[in-house]
Design a protein around this motif. Structure first.
Motif, mmCIF file in Angstrom:
data_model
loop_
_atom_site.group_PDB
_atom_site.id
_atom_site.type_symbol
_atom_site.label_atom_id
_atom_site.label_comp_id
_atom_site.label_asym_id
_atom_site.label_seq_id
_atom_site.Cartn_x
_atom_site.Cartn_y
_atom_site.Cartn_z
ATOM 1 N N TYR A 18 0.832 -1.207 0.000
ATOM 2 C CA TYR A 18 0.000 0.000 0.000
ATOM 3 C C TYR A 18 0.867 1.257 0.000
ATOM 4 O O TYR A 18 0.517 2.271 -0.621
ATOM 5 N N ASP A 19 2.005 1.183 0.697
ATOM 6 C CA ASP A 19 2.945 2.307 0.672
ATOM 7 C C ASP A 19 3.397 2.565 -0.765
ATOM 8 O O ASP A 19 3.483 3.716 -1.228
ATOM 9 N N LEU A 20 3.683 1.479 -1.486
ATOM 10 C CA LEU A 20 4.086 1.608 -2.884
ATOM 11 C C LEU A 20 2.932 2.093 -3.759
ATOM 12 O O LEU A 20 3.142 2.867 -4.706
ATOM 13 N N ASP A 21 1.702 1.657 -3.468
ATOM 14 C CA ASP A 21 0.533 2.166 -4.192
ATOM 15 C C ASP A 21 0.515 3.686 -4.157
ATOM 16 O O ASP A 21 0.323 4.363 -5.182
ATOM 17 N N LEU A 22 0.717 4.239 -2.957
ATOM 18 C CA LEU A 22 0.647 5.691 -2.806
ATOM 19 C C LEU A 22 1.843 6.370 -3.468
ATOM 20 O O LEU A 22 1.711 7.455 -4.035
ATOM 21 N N ALA A 23 3.002 5.729 -3.404
ATOM 22 C CA ALA A 23 4.177 6.299 -4.063
ATOM 23 C C ALA A 23 4.011 6.328 -5.575
ATOM 24 O O ALA A 23 4.543 7.212 -6.249
ATOM 25 N N LEU A 24 3.260 5.367 -6.102
ATOM 26 C CA LEU A 24 3.055 5.267 -7.554
ATOM 27 C C LEU A 24 1.786 5.981 -8.022
ATOM 28 O O LEU A 24 1.379 5.852 -9.174
ATOM 29 N N GLY A 25 1.148 6.730 -7.112
ATOM 30 C CA GLY A 25 -0.044 7.489 -7.495
ATOM 31 C C GLY A 25 -1.313 6.656 -7.612
ATOM 32 O O GLY A 25 -2.284 7.080 -8.242
ATOM 33 N N ARG A 26 -1.352 5.493 -6.991
ATOM 34 C CA ARG A 26 -2.521 4.603 -7.081
ATOM 35 C C ARG A 26 -3.398 4.732 -5.837
ATOM 36 O O ARG A 26 -3.928 3.745 -5.329
ATOM 37 N N HIS A 27 -3.582 5.954 -5.349
ATOM 38 C CA HIS A 27 -4.339 6.151 -4.117
ATOM 39 C C HIS A 27 -5.818 5.816 -4.279
ATOM 40 O O HIS A 27 -6.446 5.301 -3.364
ATOM 41 N N VAL A 28 -6.370 6.070 -5.455
ATOM 42 C CA VAL A 28 -7.794 5.763 -5.675
ATOM 43 C C VAL A 28 -8.017 4.254 -5.605
ATOM 44 O O VAL A 28 -8.936 3.771 -4.953
ATOM 45 N N GLU A 29 -7.131 3.492 -6.277
ATOM 46 C CA GLU A 29 -7.269 2.034 -6.296
ATOM 47 C C GLU A 29 -7.068 1.426 -4.905
ATOM 48 O O GLU A 29 -7.665 0.407 -4.581
ATOM 49 N N ALA A 30 -6.214 2.047 -4.084
ATOM 50 C CA ALA A 30 -5.876 1.472 -2.781
ATOM 51 C C ALA A 30 -6.835 1.878 -1.673
ATOM 52 O O ALA A 30 -6.868 1.227 -0.624
ATOM 53 N N LEU A 31 -7.624 2.949 -1.881
ATOM 54 C CA LEU A 31 -8.373 3.539 -0.778
ATOM 55 C C LEU A 31 -9.337 2.561 -0.114
ATOM 56 O O LEU A 31 -9.373 2.446 1.119
ATOM 57 N N GLU A 32 -10.127 1.841 -0.897
ATOM 58 C CA GLU A 32 -11.139 0.967 -0.301
ATOM 59 C C GLU A 32 -10.502 -0.132 0.544
ATOM 60 O O GLU A 32 -10.924 -0.393 1.675
ATOM 61 N N GLU A 33 -9.448 -0.767 0.008
ATOM 62 C CA GLU A 33 -8.785 -1.837 0.756
ATOM 63 C C GLU A 33 -8.108 -1.278 2.010
ATOM 64 O O GLU A 33 -8.109 -1.923 3.069
ATOM 65 N N LEU A 34 -7.520 -0.092 1.899
ATOM 66 C CA LEU A 34 -6.891 0.519 3.068
ATOM 67 C C LEU A 34 -7.920 0.836 4.152
ATOM 68 O O LEU A 34 -7.662 0.668 5.344
ATOM 69 N N GLY A 35 -9.086 1.277 3.742
ATOM 70 C CA GLY A 35 -10.143 1.559 4.708
ATOM 71 C C GLY A 35 -10.561 0.296 5.451
ATOM 72 O O GLY A 35 -10.762 0.314 6.675
ATOM 73 N N ALA A 36 -10.697 -0.804 4.706
ATOM 74 C CA ALA A 36 -11.073 -2.070 5.339
ATOM 75 C C ALA A 36 -9.981 -2.545 6.297
ATOM 76 O O ALA A 36 -10.259 -3.027 7.400
ATOM 77 N N LEU A 37 -8.722 -2.381 5.878
ATOM 78 C CA LEU A 37 -7.616 -2.812 6.735
ATOM 79 C C LEU A 37 -7.529 -1.937 7.987
ATOM 80 O O LEU A 37 -7.240 -2.447 9.084
ATOM 81 N N ALA A 38 -7.777 -0.652 7.851
ATOM 82 C CA ALA A 38 -7.761 0.236 9.013
ATOM 83 C C ALA A 38 -8.836 -0.168 10.017
ATOM 84 O O ALA A 38 -8.623 -0.096 11.229
ATOM 85 N N ALA A 39 -9.990 -0.603 9.524
ATOM 86 C CA ALA A 39 -11.058 -1.064 10.416
ATOM 87 C C ALA A 39 -10.651 -2.352 11.129
ATOM 88 O O ALA A 39 -10.989 -2.566 12.300
#
Length: 473
Positions: free
Chosen positions: A166-187
């Motif tokens: 996910y860190d790499l997702d954000l570094a590569l500008g893929r924040h939209v694609e990663a957001l939903e999964e990151l939200g679930a993981l944060a929960a």
């Protein structure tokens, strides 16, 4: 060709055909062997791994039952010579590459090594590695404490690998694609600050800045209420940058601890032992452990540090060192060195899980010098390794390389004295030097002490020091 899966339900396939692995306890024996392919697993370890350490819970003949399970596994796998009986245990003769776990760990280690230089390649490798998981839990359905410990370790490593991706997702500008999964993981991980740091950044990048700051406030309250802690510096700095409208940095650089004491420049007589240990530490795959044992004064600690310095280039993510101490105290210190923030209320078990999670995907060398209980501190993570001194042999893994450090040979003792006192001075009194080495038992620590006394008193002869030792008895 046999292939095995442990990242999910335990499965085996032979030439593409599923193999019936039999009863649950039979599967537990196979799991223990698969976690150390090609290595001897003692019968005692198998018994405790299947039924636990409490012998009141063991069957009437646990060793016999292990033998029966092994016999049935040989038949099920269709290869009688696959599980080899050896002195005190069994060995599964399969290549590490036939087990999905080791292919997964190798890919994660390569990805982490490339994350800053080639982030896209690292992201692809992590995607392939995480795709190898066929279920939510490793060894799902396999009974026994050994399988449960492996599940905990692998779950921690999987979470660490997901965070890196996910860190790499954000570094590569893929924040939209990663957001939903990151939200679930944060929960799922309400107290994991790194997961929440990534989620906050993804929210901000997606234009949901107000929600990101609200999430930060909720995290801060939760940490204070449940742990009595403020958020980590990295999370606080991110929230401050978001408030100021600054562009936050995506990729977090992990700390690289360098805790080794200085090497001893005049180590003598240990080249053979040092070479054996270094070869073991540099072995590809697995998490090798080298155990050094020997009498007091034999120089185990100095040799451990020397070996660690010699092999440190193979562990670019750092070196951890502890001399004595209780496991909980050492674990907390190691976690802080690795960039984590352990809570004061964490048990040794909880700290150990967090420690192995922090090591996942890194190549770190751990030196444990005289730690009474090294077990929780051993890095059971592929790519990491440990050097342990003074531990009870039973406290080390079955596949540990055990080396005995004894007294020096007479010529090595002479060389050590000459290096410290001076070649000419030592050469003038060969008989007294031989007697002094004998009085020191040819042990490096005592020889160094004697040599230091001579070096500090140039007007003494070696015979003078021998006389003083004799007078003291």
């Amino acid at each position: 060709m046999l292939e095995f899966r442990v990242l999910g339900s335990l499965r085996a396939r032979c030439e593409g055909v599923e193999v019936d692995l039999g009863r649950p306890q039979q599967r537990a024996v196979l799991a223990a062997l698969l976690l150390a392919p090609g290595q001897l697993v003692s019968t005692d370890r198998l018994v405790e791994g299947v039924w636990g350490e409490d012998d009141a819970r063991w069957p009437k003949d646990p060793v016999g039952q292990i033998g029966t399970h092994v016999h049935r596994l040989r038949r099920a796998l269709g290869a009688p010579g696959l599980v080899v009986a050896a002195a005190g245990g069994y060995r599964l003769s399969v290549p590490r590459g036939s087990v999905d776990l080791f292919r997964y760990e190798a890919a994660v280690a390569e990805a982490v090594a490339l994350r800053h230089q080639e982030p896209l390649r690292a992201w692809e490798l992590l995607g392939e590695a995480l795709g190898a998981w066929a279920g939510a839990r490793a060894l799902d359905g396999v009974p026994g404490p050994l399988a449960e410990r492996a599940r905990e370790r692998l779950a921690a490593g999987r979470l660490a690998a997901r965070k890196v991706r996910y860190d790499l997702d954000l570094a590569l500008g893929r924040h939209v694609e990663a957001l939903e999964e990151l939200g679930a993981l944060a929960a799922e991980c309400p107290l994991d600050e790194e997961v929440h740091r990534l989620h906050l950044l993804a929210l901000h990048r997606c234009g949901r800045t107000a929600q990101a700051l609200a999430e930060y406030g909720a995290l801060r309250e939760r940490l204070d209420r449940e742990l009595g802690l403020e958020p980590a510096v990295a999370v606080v700095e991110l929230a401050d940058r978001i408030r100021r409208g600054e562009a936050p940095v995506s990729l977090r650089r992990l700390p690289r601890p360098s805790q080794l004491p200085p090497d001893i420049p005049d180590l003598v007589g240990r080249a053979g032992l040092a070479g054996q240990a270094e070869r073991a530490l540099r072995a590809v795959g697995g998490s090798p452990v080298v155990g050094l044992s020997g009498p007091a004064g034999s120089g185990k600690s100095a040799l451990a540090v020397h070996i660690a310095h010699a092999a440190q280039d193979a562990f670019p993510d750092g070196q951890l060192y502890a001399s004595g101490g209780e496991p909980g105290t050492v674990l907390a210190a190691f976690l802080r060195a690795l960039g984590e923030r352990p809570a004061g209320s964490d048990t040794v078990g909880e700290l150990s899980v967090r420690y192995r999670s922090a090591l996942a995907g890194r190549r770190v060398l751990v030196v444990l010098d005289g730690v009474a209980d090294p077990g929780p501190l051993l890095p059971a993570t592929s790519g990491c390794a440990a050097v342990v001194t003074g531990a009870d042999p039973g406290a080390l893994p079955g596949d540990a390389v055990r080396l005995t450090v004894g007294a020096l040979e007479p010529h090595d003792a002479h060389e050590l004295l000459a290096r410290i006192v001076g070649v000419e001075r030592i050469g003038r009194e060969p008989a007294a030097v031989e007697e002094l080495a004998g009085l020191c038992g040819h042990l490096p620590v005592l020889l160094r002490t004697a040599a230091a006394r001579l070096a500090a008193r140039p007007w003494w002869s070696v015979a003078d020091l021998v006389t003083r030792f004799a007078e003291r008895g």
